[in-house]
Design a protein around this motif. Structure first.
Motif, PDB file in Angstrom:
ATOM      1  N   GLU A   1       0.688 -10.974   3.421  1.00 47.85           N
ATOM      2  CA  GLU A   1       2.072 -10.570   3.678  1.00 47.85           C
ATOM      3  C   GLU A   1       2.852 -10.389   2.378  1.00 47.85           C
ATOM      4  N   LEU A   2       2.610 -11.283   1.422  1.00 56.41           N
ATOM      5  CA  LEU A   2       3.325 -11.211   0.145  1.00 56.41           C
ATOM      6  C   LEU A   2       3.011  -9.905  -0.581  1.00 56.41           C
ATOM      7  N   PHE A   3       1.733  -9.572  -0.710  1.00 59.44           N
ATOM      8  CA  PHE A   3       1.357  -8.366  -1.443  1.00 59.44           C
ATOM      9  C   PHE A   3       1.765  -7.093  -0.703  1.00 59.44           C
TER      10      PHE A   3
ATOM     11  N   ASP B   1       4.279  -6.802   1.234  1.00 58.67           N
ATOM     12  CA  ASP B   1       5.739  -6.706   1.189  1.00 58.67           C
ATOM     13  C   ASP B   1       6.212  -6.105  -0.129  1.00 58.67           C
ATOM     14  N   ILE B   2       5.538  -6.458  -1.240  1.00 57.98           N
ATOM     15  CA  ILE B   2       6.000  -5.999  -2.551  1.00 57.98           C
ATOM     16  C   ILE B   2       5.300  -4.720  -3.003  1.00 57.98           C
ATOM     17  N   ALA B   3       4.218  -4.335  -2.316  1.00 53.83           N
ATOM     18  CA  ALA B   3       3.468  -3.148  -2.729  1.00 53.83           C
ATOM     19  C   ALA B   3       4.253  -1.885  -2.405  1.00 53.83           C
ATOM     20  N   PRO B   4       4.137  -0.839  -3.238  1.00 58.25           N
ATOM     21  CA  PRO B   4       4.777   0.444  -2.908  1.00 58.25           C
ATOM     22  C   PRO B   4       4.146   1.053  -1.668  1.00 58.25           C
TER      23      PRO B   4
ATOM     24  N   LYS C   1       0.078   0.221   0.352  1.00 56.80           N
ATOM     25  CA  LYS C   1       0.149  -0.882   1.325  1.00 56.80           C
ATOM     26  C   LYS C   1      -1.179  -1.099   2.053  1.00 56.80           C
TER      27      LYS C   1
ATOM     28  N   ALA D   1      -3.191  -3.219  -0.203  1.00 53.51           N
ATOM     29  CA  ALA D   1      -2.611  -4.558  -0.313  1.00 53.51           C
ATOM     30  C   ALA D   1      -2.983  -5.448   0.861  1.00 53.51           C
TER      31      ALA D   1
END
Length: 743
Positions: free
Chosen positions: A265-267, A269-272, A276, A279
């Motif tokens: 979820e963290l990656f 959420d922050i991935a362009p 995704k 990620a």
């Protein structure tokens, strides 16, 4: 008083004790060798079911993360105006009339996507991950080859109590796991795009103009780059649970799943938006890495593990590589053909419905500066993509039972407890059948919400039931497959895998596809594909029982349906528990000795007599503390296992008598130690009841003696069916002697 360094058990002595006596028996090994068949099976298989259920969540979690976080990756590419730059997409939901163009999807804006837009994006992602499932399943199959092959050979060596051989097999398997990880990346990095384009029924040259390919390939390539971590994680966890430390594996896997969710979820959420899909796999990387480190720590700090390698006494043979491949090939083949089956089914569905004639299709148009690609997503493909994740959950207990029982069968093979294998397999088969029936009931009642969880067409839930209709027969096949794998009959295991999945599995799917094409061209009769997939399990189980019957007949002819008595004094369960206490004590003492040796050396070099005296005092204090801990642990074990002092392992009839004696002693003890005292009449009644039980047991044994005489004389023919239902050892070694053993 001068402190002296305690003599340590050397590696050579340890290996000698392990192979020639019961001094190093642990509770785990005692259960596998002497406990009741049900307890022995569930000791290994019960936790393995939990492990498989937990592991099956990886695919579900990654897919759910992709479905919920990768929506932006799709909808940000959707055409909103004529000024949009290439590439962009347009789409239609539920195209029912082939003669009309349908109504384009209105997706809304990035801060407020419409429900139609979300549904459209999820279906696109769902199908993309379905194309990836073939490669991901293939990666798992490759990882299982060195892991399961090593575990089977290592377990057989443990049954023979040959530590040096165990170490050689472990090193050999570890090297193969590393090689497999490197070769897997090298090959699948280039092969994966061909697999995806073939399933999607598109030309390889036009792959970059297909949005489904781009999404699927980006998702798949991340799994491929993480394959060495996956292979090592599976290898270590398989060996750790084969030794019996299954609860450690369960705990590690549960934590790993939580890390997968957290970091996934963290990656995402922050991935362009463009990254995704990749990620979604990053969380799995963290989970696999944690599993590897955690298992290595458990092995390093465990006081009674057999996975620590003694390089001085190792029996390394390159021929072990061949044995590992032979025993690991059947589980690899079973998973490989499962991937092949998924590939063929997906390919046939896309080939059958390439155009606008598909009923209730979802249309995706992908525009680039050079060309336009149109994809039609049929309800059949949506059913398959929403059902596939649940297959891992439904089959997890069956596979868990298979892998757990593998350890039992391989250990019994090495220990020559042949009738015990029959007892365990009988229970294994019944449990598998019960689970298969339970699965069918669940799908009948909850098929719709299960499909809806992955955005499948819930109104076609009965297609789900048709797809899984053969699970009861598959459960039977898996139980026999486990027996063949664990006992080293690799050829039979390979034949089952080939017949079940390659010949019958893929063959029946093609038959179902041909029938569906004959009945309808719009996909409304594709349920026949799923039904014939389930029916393929019936001929597979017939072949399985033919192979099992032939093996049993050969074993009967050799007079090997029996348990060979141990060639050492078998320990009691209490002694096995005390062994673990003594092992822990010796390890703690060895650590203290090493610390003291190094501390003395440093103090002597600096001529510090006062410090030497302090070190001596501290050593004595720690030695006393360790001895006190050992003494308390011994008292606790002796109390807990006060009725488990008998030595088993001579014969099943000897064990039956001793277990009856144990039950009587426990009940009498409980009666005599009641707080308010006890009635002597009740004690007398209890003793009479057990006297009758002993008499009945002896009568049964006398009847069995007559039965054995009939077998040995040829008057009674022992058949595979009689062996399966036999409540007693069919061919005991003692029956060959002139003087029969009685009690």
């Amino acid at each position: 008083m001068t402190a002296t360094v305690t003599n340590k058990i050397t590696a050579i002595d340890t290996d000698k004790d392990f192979s020639q006596s019961a001094n190093l028996f642990t509770k785990r090994e005692w259960i596998m060798r002497y406990a009741t068949p049900f307890k022995a099976l569930m000791f290994m298989a019960g936790p393995m079911v939990i492990i498989q259920l937990v592991n099956s969540l990886y695919g579900i979690i990654d897919k759910q993360l992709a479905l919920n976080f990768a929506i932006d990756s799709v909808l940000t590419m959707y055409k909103h105006s004529d000024q949009d730059m290439f590439p962009y997409i347009t789409g239609i939901l539920h195209l029912n009339n082939p003669l009309s163009e349908g109504i384009p999807v209105v997706v809304g804006s990035s801060d407020n996507w419409s429900q139609d837009g979300i549904d459209f994006a999820k279906q696109l992602i769902n199908v993309s991950t379905q194309y990836s499932n073939t490669i991901i399943t293939l990666l798992s199959a490759l990882a299982l080859l060195p892991a399961v092959g090593t575990a089977i050979n290592w377990g057989q060596a443990m049954g023979r109590r040959d530590k040096a051989r165990m170490d050689g097999i472990l090193i050999n398997g570890l090297l193969q796991a590393f090689v497999m990880g490197g070769v897997g990346i090298l090959v699948l990095h280039f092969v994966a795009p061909y697999i995806i384009t073939s399933q999607a029924n598109m030309s390889y040259g036009g792959k970059d103009s297909s949005l489904i390919f781009l999404l699927s390939n980006s998702y798949t390539q991340m799994f491929i780059w993480g394959f060495p971590m996956l292979a090592l994680s599976i290898f270590l966890s398989t060996l750790l649970r084969t030794e019996g430390k299954v609860w450690w594996v369960i705990g590690i896997n549960i934590v790993a799943i939580c890390l997968n969710i957290l970091f996934g979820e963290l990656f995402m959420d922050i991935a362009p938006a463009s990254e995704k899909m990749q990620a979604a796999v990053y969380g799995s990387f963290f989970a696999w890495g944690f599993s590897i480190v955690a298992i290595l720590i458990v092995i390093a700090f465990s006081k009674n593990t057999l996975l620590k390698i003694n390089l001085k006494q190792i029996k390394f043979k390159w021929t072990d590589a061949r044995l590992i491949w032979i025993n690991g090939f059947s589980p690899f083949l079973a998973n490989f053909i499962f991937a092949a089956s998924n590939f063929v089914t997906t390919l046939l569905i896309t080939v059958a419905h390439p155009g606008a004639q598909v009923h209730d299709a979802i249309v995706v148009n992908f525009f680039t500066s050079t060309r336009t690609d149109t994809t039609y997503i049929s309800p059949t493909l949506r059913v398959m993509s929403s059902v596939f994740p649940w297959l891992n959950i439904l089959y997890a207990p069956i596979i868990g039972m298979m892998e757990g029982a593998n350890a039992n069968y391989s250990y019994c093979k090495g220990a020559q407890k042949r009738y015990r294998m029959v007892q365990i397999w009988r229970l294994h088969l019944l449990i598998n059948i019960a689970w298969g029936i339970f699965c069918l009931i669940v799908i009948v009642g909850a098929g719709k919400p299960m499909m809806e969880a992955f955005d499948g067409p819930k109104e076609l839930n009965w297609w789900f039931l048709a797809y899984i209709s053969g699970i009861v027969f598959a459960a039977m096949t898996y139980s026999a497959l486990s027996l063949f794998q664990g006992t080293g009959h690799a050829l039979n295991a390979i034949l089952i895998a080939v017949f079940r999945s390659l010949l019958f599995g893929i063959g029946f799917i093609i038959i179902g596809w041909v029938i569906a094409k004959k009945l309808s061209h719009d996909g409304t009769q594709d349920w026949t594909i799923f039904l014939f997939n389930g029916l393929s399990e019936i001929p597979a189980v017939i072949v399985t029982f033919i192979l099992l019957s032939n093996l049993t007949k050969k074993t009967i002819k050799k007079y090997e349906i029996n348990d060979v008595p141990d060639n050492f004094v078998s320990p009691s369960l209490q002694q096995a528990a005390l062994n673990e206490v003594n092992m822990a004590y010796q390890v703690n003492l060895n650590h203290l000795d090493r610390w003291y040796e190094q501390a003395i050396l440093r103090a002597t070099n600096h001529h510090q007599p006062k410090k030497l005296a302090k070190l001596e005092t501290k050593y004595e204090q720690q030695e006393t503390k360790i001895a006190t801990i050992r003494s308390k642990a011994i008292q606790k074990v002796e109390k807990k296992y006060m009725f488990d002092t008998m030595s088993l392992g001579q014969s099943p009839r000897d064990t039956a008598k001793k277990l009856l004696d144990r039950s009587q002693a426990k009940q009498l003890y409980a009666l005599e130690h009641k707080k308010n005292g006890y009635n002597k009449k009740i004690k007398t009644k209890l003793e009479e009841e057990f006297k009758v039980k002993h008499e009945k047991l002896q009568q049964r044994m006398d009847q069995h003696d007559e039965y054995y005489v009939g077998i040995l004389s040829g008057k009674i023919k022992l058949t595979p069916i009689k062996v399966f239902f036999s409540p007693i050892e069919p061919q005991p070694l003692w029956a060959l002697d002139a003087t029969k053993i009685s009690f």
